[in-house]
Design a protein around this motif. Structure first.
Motif, mmCIF file in Angstrom:
data_model
loop_
_atom_site.group_PDB
_atom_site.id
_atom_site.type_symbol
_atom_site.label_atom_id
_atom_site.label_comp_id
_atom_site.label_asym_id
_atom_site.label_seq_id
_atom_site.Cartn_x
_atom_site.Cartn_y
_atom_site.Cartn_z
ATOM 1 N N LEU A 6 1.255 -1.049 -0.681
ATOM 2 C CA LEU A 6 0.222 -0.227 0.035
ATOM 3 C C LEU A 6 1.121 1.239 0.244
ATOM 4 C CD1 LEU A 6 -2.767 -0.858 2.397
ATOM 5 C CD2 LEU A 6 -3.072 -0.427 -0.063
ATOM 6 N N THR A 526 -8.717 2.807 -2.034
ATOM 7 C CA THR A 526 -9.046 0.845 -2.105
ATOM 8 C C THR A 526 -10.838 0.091 -2.204
ATOM 9 O OG1 THR A 526 -9.514 0.950 -0.015
ATOM 10 C CG2 THR A 526 -7.442 1.328 -0.612
ATOM 11 N N SER A 527 -10.520 -0.528 -3.182
ATOM 12 C CA SER A 527 -11.572 -1.033 -3.223
ATOM 13 C C SER A 527 -11.850 -2.688 -3.383
ATOM 14 C CB SER A 527 -13.725 -0.955 -4.379
ATOM 15 O OG SER A 527 -11.704 -0.463 -5.801
ATOM 16 N N LYS A 528 -12.186 -3.276 -2.737
ATOM 17 C CA LYS A 528 -12.297 -5.202 -2.977
ATOM 18 C C LYS A 528 -12.955 -5.583 -4.523
ATOM 19 C CE LYS A 528 -11.474 -6.252 2.012
ATOM 20 N NZ LYS A 528 -12.808 -6.556 3.027
ATOM 21 N N GLU A 548 -9.035 -3.443 -6.349
ATOM 22 C CA GLU A 548 -8.119 -2.064 -6.689
ATOM 23 C C GLU A 548 -7.245 -0.812 -5.936
ATOM 24 O OE1 GLU A 548 -11.414 -1.108 -10.667
ATOM 25 O OE2 GLU A 548 -11.288 0.218 -8.911
ATOM 26 N N VAL A 549 -6.560 -0.303 -6.098
ATOM 27 C CA VAL A 549 -6.074 0.496 -5.709
ATOM 28 C C VAL A 549 -5.840 1.917 -6.402
ATOM 29 C CG1 VAL A 549 -3.996 1.314 -3.391
ATOM 30 C CG2 VAL A 549 -4.488 -0.280 -3.818
ATOM 31 N N TYR A 551 -3.932 5.885 -5.898
ATOM 32 C CA TYR A 551 -3.514 6.807 -5.369
ATOM 33 C C TYR A 551 -2.791 7.968 -5.871
ATOM 34 C CZ TYR A 551 0.721 3.961 -6.433
ATOM 35 O OH TYR A 551 1.443 3.618 -7.676
ATOM 36 N N THR A 578 -4.569 -3.214 -9.726
ATOM 37 C CA THR A 578 -5.536 -4.533 -10.016
ATOM 38 C C THR A 578 -4.914 -4.899 -9.296
ATOM 39 O OG1 THR A 578 -7.300 -4.752 -10.568
ATOM 40 C CG2 THR A 578 -6.289 -4.115 -12.089
ATOM 41 N N TYR A 586 -1.071 -6.938 -7.916
ATOM 42 C CA TYR A 586 -1.046 -5.952 -7.620
ATOM 43 C C TYR A 586 -0.114 -5.215 -9.203
ATOM 44 C CZ TYR A 586 -5.680 -5.289 -4.597
ATOM 45 O OH TYR A 586 -6.185 -5.483 -3.646
#
Length: 705
Positions: A6, A526-528, A548-549, A551, A578, A586
């Motif tokens: 992250l 972020t989203s699962k 997904e992430v 930033y 992703t 990722y």
């Protein structure tokens, strides 16, 4: 395999960046916003990054281009650049879809995102635009990347009648490009308690051509288009604490562009408008209706320490697309959406002492959204979707020592969607074969979730104010797109789970000296289970659901060293990754249809003599080279095309002749730069490879009374 780390470092490695004063927001210490907490509050109490585009800025940008998507690309750093067309496809906010509101009424159609929601109002009727950046659930479904709320003009005069009249012309150096626009705003008080505001706007655009004088592609073109906007508001003050207000806001756009389509070659020759399309009967492209009705009741003293706001609204929306031959027998499609909603908002003061204050905002939202996508001949592209959303919420705000603001809230989403039976369309693949139409049995879908937010803002002194927040959004964005590509005979076999986005933000803002303002912000979301358009092996589009992430960083600097000059600019950068197989790897990047290239906005504004203002805006979009073409075919996949950098300058000026009269002139694409908008490159399709608008001038005259 590369595992995710992250990017917390982004939260620390903040870069001092810039944001424009005239073309971007200026954060006054007394500036008030409404959208962030559903009530009026100082921007110094908001624990997140907010962009407020004032009426003065809107009027200044209107001198260059009246398209609201163009105005926003020059005023919101983390909003992707405009397509230059009637669609706002790809114009994401912080790499995610945005929820568009008009006075709190949802304009977006998340059940089937038609990408026509940003361009749903004429800028002449807007008092200010509030942009809440980052995922938030405060207004419900669809705000994964944030909220754009158009706050319309209100009654602002104690006289019986006063107003503003504008008339203008636009044109290029080529034949047939002349356009006209006119608007009239009236406001006043009929009685001491009864006030009104009314507005009418009309625009007729001419042909639109590139830097070489060639007609731009007719697909989703704003050329030869009639745009209408009307507003009527009545307000009545029952007493000092109670007010009732009713309003109607309507918008419509229809094109009678008669150009044929000459498809170019991606990366080589642009797709253009050529000849005539009169041999093909089509419905005019555009948004033939967007009706918004609202009635609200405010009571600032319902009982001791408690205020109440109740809003009831209706929205009726329809947009029409151009002719498509991607499905059997071809045709044009519509997205039709009708919404009914109610918002109940209570604000109770918990305590109010010399050193601290506390309040709680609570209530419930009720929304019914009926959306469908149909072809002009009646065939369904998506089924009928009937959504009912009931969401109680609560937000607590604490102000300690007039320096530390703490906020925290919860919202419970209860969403039920009734999906009708339908037959999928038989589509044509690139190799000329067909996908077989199948019957899909509808049914009921139900979603429930508890989402929250928490944040702080510490105002040390005028030089530095720190803020940080965690917020969540909850949406079932693009359910229709998922359903219409069904290969199963029942909806229960499809992946229709909602998108829950977790947004983390940290930033600082302040006024270093009397003439220097700044803001710096970093974020991670972020989203699962996200939703991104990707290309299947047969080159058709599908929705990819995967973790997904996203930033990035953004910010602005604004200088006003002397009272006759100000200058500055902004910068925004983002990245998205992703894990398509949901295995923790990722290493795959989210494509360019969502992750926009870094963007710099810069400006200078001078007032050499009394009444005269002259300015220059610059937009620079950096190169975006994040993917490789297919090794065998040499072709890019949809969303992955390499986007070259480009720079555009706009000139604008105005002169106040006296207190009543003003003239303004602007030039878009001042140096007649030949370039393509980002969507032309990242879409990686011949039909989408189009040029941008060449130099175009605007002259306006304004009368105030």
């Amino acid at each position: 395999m590369k595992k995710i780390i992250l990017p917390v470092a982004v939260l620390a490695a903040i870069t001092v960046t810039a944001q424009q004063k005239d073309s971007l927001q200026v954060k006054d210490v007394d500036e008030v916003v409404l959208t962030a907490s559903r009530k009026k509050e100082s921007i110094k109490e908001v624990p997140s990054s907010v962009t407020v585009v004032s009426r003065k800025q809107i009027q200044s940008q209107l001198t260059v281009n009246s398209d609201i998507t163009n105005i926003l690309q020059y005023t919101v750093p983390s909003l992707a650049t405009s397509s230059g067309m009637t669609t706002n496809s790809g114009q994401t906010l912080r790499g995610r879809q945005v929820l568009v509101l008009i006075d709190g009424i949802p304009q977006s159609t998340p059940l089937r995102n038609g990408s026509r929601d940003i361009r749903s109002i004429d800028p002449s009727v807007i008092e200010r635009i509030e942009v809440i950046k980052g995922a938030t659930s405060i207004y419900g479904n669809g705000s994964d990347g944030g909220i754009i709320n158009y706050i319309t003009r209100r009654a602002g005069s104690d006289r019986r009648i006063s107003g503003q009249s504008q008339i203008g012309v636009t044109g290029q150096l080529y034949g047939g490009t002349l356009g006209i626009r006119a608007s009239q705003f009236l406001t006043g008080k009929i009685t001491p308690k009864f006030d009104y505001a009314a507005s009418l706007a009309y625009e007729r655009t001419g042909y639109m051509k590139d830097a070489d004088g060639v007609n731009l592609s007719p697909t989703s073109s704003p050329a030869k288009m009639d745009n209408y906007n009307g507003m009527l508001k009545f307000g009545y003050n029952l007493n000092d604490n109670q007010r009732i207000e009713a309003s109607y806001i309507g918008y419509a756009s229809k094109s009678d562009l008669d150009l044929g389509l000459k498809t170019g070659k991606y990366g080589v020759t642009p797709t253009i408008g050529e000849g005539s399309s009169k041999n093909q009967e089509t419905t005019p492209q555009g948004t033939p209706r967007n009706h918004n009705f609202k009635i609200s009741y405010d009571n600032r003293n319902l009982w001791k320490g408690t205020a109440l706001n109740i809003s009831l609204y209706l929205q009726d929306f329809r947009t029409v697309y151009g002719y498509s031959d991607t499905f059997l027998n071809g045709g044009q499609s519509n997205v039709i959406s009708k919404k009914k909603g109610a918002r109940f908002n209570f604000d109770t003061e918990l305590w109010n002492t010399r050193n601290s204050q506390g309040e709680v905002i609570y209530g419930a939202d009720i929304l019914n959204d009926k959306t469908v996508q149909k072809l002009e001949d009646g065939r369904y592209w998506t089924p009928d979707m009937d959504m009912t959303n009931i969401a109680p919420f609560m937000l607590v705000k604490i102000d300690l020592f007039k320096k530390l603001i703490l906020k925290g809230g919860l919202r419970y989403e209860n969403i039920k969607v009734k999906v009708g039976d339908f037959n999928t369309l038989s589509t044509i693949k690139n190799d000329g074969t067909f996908t077989k139409s199948i019957f899909v049995k509808g049914g009921d879908l139900e979603y429930n979730a508890l989402v929250g937010n928490i944040g702080f803002r510490y105002n040390f002194n005028p030089q530095i104010n720190l803020f940080g927040s965690f917020s969540q959004s909850y949406s079932i964005n693009e359910l229709g797109r998922i359903l219409r590509t069904s290969t199963a005979e029942t909806i229960n076999q499809l992946e229709t789970k909602p998108i829950i986005v977790n947004n983390y933000e940290l930033g600082a803002t302040g006024q270093i000296t009397r003439w220097l303002n700044y803001e710096i912000t970093s974020y991670v979301s972020t989203s699962k289970l996200g939703a991104t358009f990707v290309q299947s092996p047969d080159r058709s589009l599908m929705i990819q659901r995967a973790p997904e992430v996203v930033y990035g960083v953004e910010g602005f600097l604004q200088f006003s060293p002397l009272n006759w000059i100000n200058f500055g600019g902004s910068y925004s950068w983002m990245e998205g990754i992703t894990s398509p197989k949901d295995d923790g790897d990722y290493s795959t990047k989210i494509n360019n249809s969502r992750i926009s290239a870094p963007k710099v906005l810069a400006y200078v504004q001078v007032r050499p003599v009394r009444g005269l203002s002259v300015g220059l805006d610059m937009l620079h979009a950096f190169e975006q080279d994040r993917f490789q073409p297919n090794a065998k075919t040499g072709l890019y996949t949809y969303g992955e095309g390499k986007v070259p950098e480009y720079t555009v300058f706009n000139f604008k000026s105005s002169y106040e002749i006296n207190k009543n009269w003003r003239v303004a002139a602007g030039i878009e694409n001042l140096f007649n730069r030949s370039y393509q908008p980002a969507i032309a490159w990242w879409a990686a399709r011949d039909s989408d490879f189009v040029n941008a608008l060449g130099t175009r001038g605007t002259l306006m005259v304004e009368y105030r009374f």
